[in-house]
Design a protein around this motif. Structure first.
Motif, PDB file in Angstrom:
ATOM      1  N   GLU A  15       0.837  -1.306  -0.060  1.00 27.01           N
ATOM      2  CA  GLU A  15      -0.172  -0.293  -0.363  1.00 27.01           C
ATOM      3  C   GLU A  15       0.798   0.758   0.154  1.00 27.01           C
ATOM      4  OE1 GLU A  15      -4.798  -1.186   2.132  1.00 27.01           O
ATOM      5  OE2 GLU A  15      -2.278  -1.033   3.571  1.00 27.01           O
ATOM      6  N   LEU A  16       1.980   0.992   0.970  1.00 27.06           N
ATOM      7  CA  LEU A  16       3.035   2.385   0.806  1.00 27.06           C
ATOM      8  C   LEU A  16       3.984   2.705  -0.306  1.00 27.06           C
ATOM      9  CD1 LEU A  16       3.828   4.692   2.320  1.00 27.06           C
ATOM     10  CD2 LEU A  16       5.807   2.957   3.069  1.00 27.06           C
ATOM     11  N   ARG A  17       4.026   1.608  -0.873  1.00 32.17           N
ATOM     12  CA  ARG A  17       4.512   1.482  -2.509  1.00 32.17           C
ATOM     13  C   ARG A  17       3.240   2.117  -3.267  1.00 32.17           C
ATOM     14  NH1 ARG A  17       6.863  -3.888  -4.789  1.00 32.17           N
ATOM     15  NH2 ARG A  17       7.742  -2.452  -5.872  1.00 32.17           N
ATOM     16  N   ILE A  18       2.225   1.820  -3.134  1.00 35.96           N
ATOM     17  CA  ILE A  18       1.588   2.368  -4.314  1.00 35.96           C
ATOM     18  C   ILE A  18       1.284   3.763  -4.631  1.00 35.96           C
ATOM     19  CG2 ILE A  18      -1.156   2.599  -4.950  1.00 35.96           C
ATOM     20  CD1 ILE A  18      -1.158  -0.759  -5.171  1.00 35.96           C
ATOM     21  N   MET A  19       1.237   3.795  -2.780  1.00 34.26           N
ATOM     22  CA  MET A  19       0.991   5.706  -2.491  1.00 34.26           C
ATOM     23  C   MET A  19       1.842   6.337  -2.798  1.00 34.26           C
ATOM     24  SD  MET A  19      -2.525   6.385  -1.326  1.00 34.26           S
ATOM     25  CE  MET A  19      -2.160   7.221  -0.685  1.00 34.26           C
ATOM     26  N   ASN A  20       2.787   6.384  -2.815  1.00 31.13           N
ATOM     27  CA  ASN A  20       4.294   6.657  -3.194  1.00 31.13           C
ATOM     28  C   ASN A  20       4.610   6.847  -4.818  1.00 31.13           C
ATOM     29  OD1 ASN A  20       5.409   7.454  -0.768  1.00 31.13           O
ATOM     30  ND2 ASN A  20       6.468   5.394  -0.634  1.00 31.13           N
ATOM     31  N   VAL A  21       3.938   5.961  -5.885  1.00 30.98           N
ATOM     32  CA  VAL A  21       4.040   6.256  -7.199  1.00 30.98           C
ATOM     33  C   VAL A  21       2.774   7.476  -7.704  1.00 30.98           C
ATOM     34  CG1 VAL A  21       2.926   5.283  -9.229  1.00 30.98           C
ATOM     35  CG2 VAL A  21       4.060   3.731  -7.778  1.00 30.98           C
ATOM     36  N   VAL A  22       1.190   7.550  -6.915  1.00 30.07           N
ATOM     37  CA  VAL A  22       0.420   8.745  -6.953  1.00 30.07           C
ATOM     38  C   VAL A  22       1.176   9.873  -6.360  1.00 30.07           C
ATOM     39  CG1 VAL A  22      -1.926   8.582  -6.621  1.00 30.07           C
ATOM     40  CG2 VAL A  22      -1.792   6.356  -6.919  1.00 30.07           C
ATOM     41  N   LYS A  55      -9.192  -0.237  -1.928  1.00 33.30           N
ATOM     42  CA  LYS A  55      -9.263  -0.869  -0.888  1.00 33.30           C
ATOM     43  C   LYS A  55      -8.655   0.788  -0.247  1.00 33.30           C
ATOM     44  CE  LYS A  55      -8.545  -5.263   0.065  1.00 33.30           C
ATOM     45  NZ  LYS A  55      -7.429  -7.226   0.813  1.00 33.30           N
ATOM     46  N   LEU A  56      -7.341   1.489  -1.351  1.00 29.42           N
ATOM     47  CA  LEU A  56      -6.374   2.438  -0.284  1.00 29.42           C
ATOM     48  C   LEU A  56      -8.099   3.226  -1.160  1.00 29.42           C
ATOM     49  CD1 LEU A  56      -3.363   2.446  -2.514  1.00 29.42           C
ATOM     50  CD2 LEU A  56      -3.993   2.748   0.382  1.00 29.42           C
ATOM     51  N   GLU A  57      -9.065   3.267  -1.599  1.00 23.73           N
ATOM     52  CA  GLU A  57     -10.049   3.960  -1.596  1.00 23.73           C
ATOM     53  C   GLU A  57     -10.963   3.956  -0.676  1.00 23.73           C
ATOM     54  OE1 GLU A  57     -12.710   6.240  -5.016  1.00 23.73           O
ATOM     55  OE2 GLU A  57     -11.910   3.905  -5.559  1.00 23.73           O
ATOM     56  N   ALA A  58     -11.298   3.148  -0.603  1.00 24.42           N
ATOM     57  CA  ALA A  58     -12.061   2.599   0.559  1.00 24.42           C
ATOM     58  C   ALA A  58     -11.866   3.116   1.667  1.00 24.42           C
ATOM     59  CB  ALA A  58     -12.241   0.993   0.966  1.00 24.42           C
ATOM     60  N   LYS A  59     -10.370   3.238   2.345  1.00 32.75           N
ATOM     61  CA  LYS A  59     -10.240   4.022   3.359  1.00 32.75           C
ATOM     62  C   LYS A  59      -9.638   5.021   3.504  1.00 32.75           C
ATOM     63  CE  LYS A  59      -6.167   0.306   4.039  1.00 32.75           C
ATOM     64  NZ  LYS A  59      -5.102  -0.358   4.862  1.00 32.75           N
ATOM     65  N   GLY A  60     -10.140   6.105   2.697  1.00 35.05           N
ATOM     66  CA  GLY A  60     -10.395   7.477   2.834  1.00 35.05           C
ATOM     67  C   GLY A  60      -9.147   8.251   1.663  1.00 35.05           C
ATOM     68  N   TYR A  61      -7.774   7.547   1.382  1.00 35.61           N
ATOM     69  CA  TYR A  61      -6.154   7.489   1.205  1.00 35.61           C
ATOM     70  C   TYR A  61      -6.326   8.155  -0.279  1.00 35.61           C
ATOM     71  CZ  TYR A  61      -5.655   5.256   5.558  1.00 35.61           C
ATOM     72  OH  TYR A  61      -4.758   5.193   6.734  1.00 35.61           O
ATOM     73  N   LEU A  62      -7.186   7.052  -1.598  1.00 34.19           N
ATOM     74  CA  LEU A  62      -7.298   7.702  -2.318  1.00 34.19           C
ATOM     75  C   LEU A  62      -8.457   8.583  -3.272  1.00 34.19           C
ATOM     76  CD1 LEU A  62      -5.296   5.020  -4.033  1.00 34.19           C
ATOM     77  CD2 LEU A  62      -4.735   7.009  -3.935  1.00 34.19           C
ATOM     78  N   ALA A  63      -8.880   8.881  -4.301  1.00 35.13           N
ATOM     79  CA  ALA A  63     -10.087   9.232  -4.528  1.00 35.13           C
ATOM     80  C   ALA A  63      -9.574   8.419  -5.913  1.00 35.13           C
ATOM     81  CB  ALA A  63     -11.018  10.190  -4.734  1.00 35.13           C
ATOM     82  N   HIS A  64     -11.125   8.238  -7.186  1.00 35.11           N
ATOM     83  CA  HIS A  64     -10.294   7.995  -8.174  1.00 35.11           C
ATOM     84  C   HIS A  64     -11.117   9.389  -9.608  1.00 35.11           C
ATOM     85  CE1 HIS A  64     -14.532   5.709  -8.114  1.00 35.11           C
ATOM     86  NE2 HIS A  64     -14.397   5.537  -9.658  1.00 35.11           N
ATOM     87  N   ASP A  65     -11.300   9.255 -10.874  1.00 33.47           N
ATOM     88  CA  ASP A  65     -12.177  10.291 -11.325  1.00 33.47           C
ATOM     89  C   ASP A  65     -12.435   8.992 -12.740  1.00 33.47           C
ATOM     90  OD1 ASP A  65     -12.108  13.330  -9.967  1.00 33.47           O
ATOM     91  OD2 ASP A  65     -10.071  12.936 -10.841  1.00 33.47           O
ATOM     92  N   HIS A  78      -2.562  13.017   1.899  1.00 31.41           N
ATOM     93  CA  HIS A  78      -1.420  13.622   1.678  1.00 31.41           C
ATOM     94  C   HIS A  78       0.470  13.572   2.694  1.00 31.41           C
ATOM     95  CE1 HIS A  78      -3.019  16.896   0.260  1.00 31.41           C
ATOM     96  NE2 HIS A  78      -3.861  17.224   0.916  1.00 31.41           N
ATOM     97  N   ARG A  79       0.847  13.053   1.212  1.00 36.63           N
ATOM     98  CA  ARG A  79       2.403  11.947   2.192  1.00 36.63           C
ATOM     99  C   ARG A  79       2.520  13.594   3.418  1.00 36.63           C
ATOM    100  NH1 ARG A  79       6.340   9.831  -1.921  1.00 36.63           N
ATOM    101  NH2 ARG A  79       5.560  11.014  -2.894  1.00 36.63           N
ATOM    102  N   SER A  80       2.874  14.702   3.985  1.00 37.07           N
ATOM    103  CA  SER A  80       3.055  14.152   5.232  1.00 37.07           C
ATOM    104  C   SER A  80       2.116  14.496   6.564  1.00 37.07           C
ATOM    105  CB  SER A  80       2.574  15.907   4.881  1.00 37.07           C
ATOM    106  OG  SER A  80       1.607  16.832   4.756  1.00 37.07           O
ATOM    107  N   GLU A  81       0.590  13.713   5.952  1.00 34.29           N
ATOM    108  CA  GLU A  81       0.219  13.744   6.580  1.00 34.29           C
ATOM    109  C   GLU A  81      -0.174  11.813   7.042  1.00 34.29           C
ATOM    110  OE1 GLU A  81      -4.420  15.719   6.434  1.00 34.29           O
ATOM    111  OE2 GLU A  81      -3.645  13.688   4.364  1.00 34.29           O
ATOM    112  N   ALA A  82       0.459  11.346   6.052  1.00 33.19           N
ATOM    113  CA  ALA A  82       0.516   9.842   6.032  1.00 33.19           C
ATOM    114  C   ALA A  82       2.178   9.509   7.195  1.00 33.19           C
ATOM    115  CB  ALA A  82       1.122   9.052   5.261  1.00 33.19           C
ATOM    116  N   ARG A  83       3.169  10.568   6.751  1.00 34.60           N
ATOM    117  CA  ARG A  83       4.192  10.179   7.885  1.00 34.60           C
ATOM    118  C   ARG A  83       4.313  10.692   9.139  1.00 34.60           C
ATOM    119  NH1 ARG A  83       7.946  13.681   3.501  1.00 34.60           N
ATOM    120  NH2 ARG A  83       8.577  12.013   1.532  1.00 34.60           N
ATOM    121  N   SER A  84       3.214  11.580   9.249  1.00 36.48           N
ATOM    122  CA  SER A  84       2.926  12.830  10.891  1.00 36.48           C
ATOM    123  C   SER A  84       2.683  11.680  11.391  1.00 36.48           C
ATOM    124  CB  SER A  84       2.353  13.386  10.883  1.00 36.48           C
ATOM    125  OG  SER A  84       2.253  13.856  11.889  1.00 36.48           O
TER     126      SER A  84
END
Length: 130
Positions: A15-22, A55-65, A78-84
């Motif tokens: 999940e973190l690897r995917i988020m880093n790409v996005v 799953k990341l979208e269901a968790k509220g971390y991603l959205a799609h168009d 946001h990356r800063s929110e995740a890091r914190s």
């Protein structure tokens, strides 16, 4: 963002690897993520990445168009929110809430180079602002 402000961000390794790409791209399709994560010996399965992004979208971390028939994902978290959140959780769980213990552990384990120590000293000299 997590479902509520009190929710900790929870991201597995993939999940973190995917988020880093996005985060790096600002927007990405499943195929974009598959292409970026593909290594010389192994390419992740499209369906695996699709499932994880849903799953990341269901968790509220991603959205799609939708562009035509293609979902284009964008980060909500946001990356800063995740890091914190992730760093705070790590410090709380493994270092009894002590950032000093975290830093000490990194130094003792040889995880901090002299170059990095110099950067840390510079940050501390500025009152902690980077």
């Amino acid at each position: 963002m997590p479902k509520s402000a009190d929710d900790d961000v929870r991201l597995g390794k993939l999940e973190l690897r995917i988020m880093n790409v996005v985060w790096d791209r600002d927007r990405a399709t499943v195929q974009d993520v598959v292409d970026v994560l593909a290594g010389p010996s192994r390419k992740p399965a499209y369906t695996t990445i699709l499932t994880m992004m849903r799953k990341l979208e269901a968790k509220g971390y991603l959205a799609h168009d939708t562009e035509g028939r293609t979902y284009v994902y964008r980060p909500v978290l946001h990356r800063s929110e995740a890091r914190s959140s992730l760093l705070g959780s790590l410090v709380d769980r493994l270092f009894n809430g002590s950032p000093a213990q975290l830093v000490n552990s990194l130094i003792e384990e040889g995880q901090v180079s002299e170059k990095e120590l110099a950067k840390i000293r510079k940050i501390l000299g500025k009152g902690g602002k980077s």
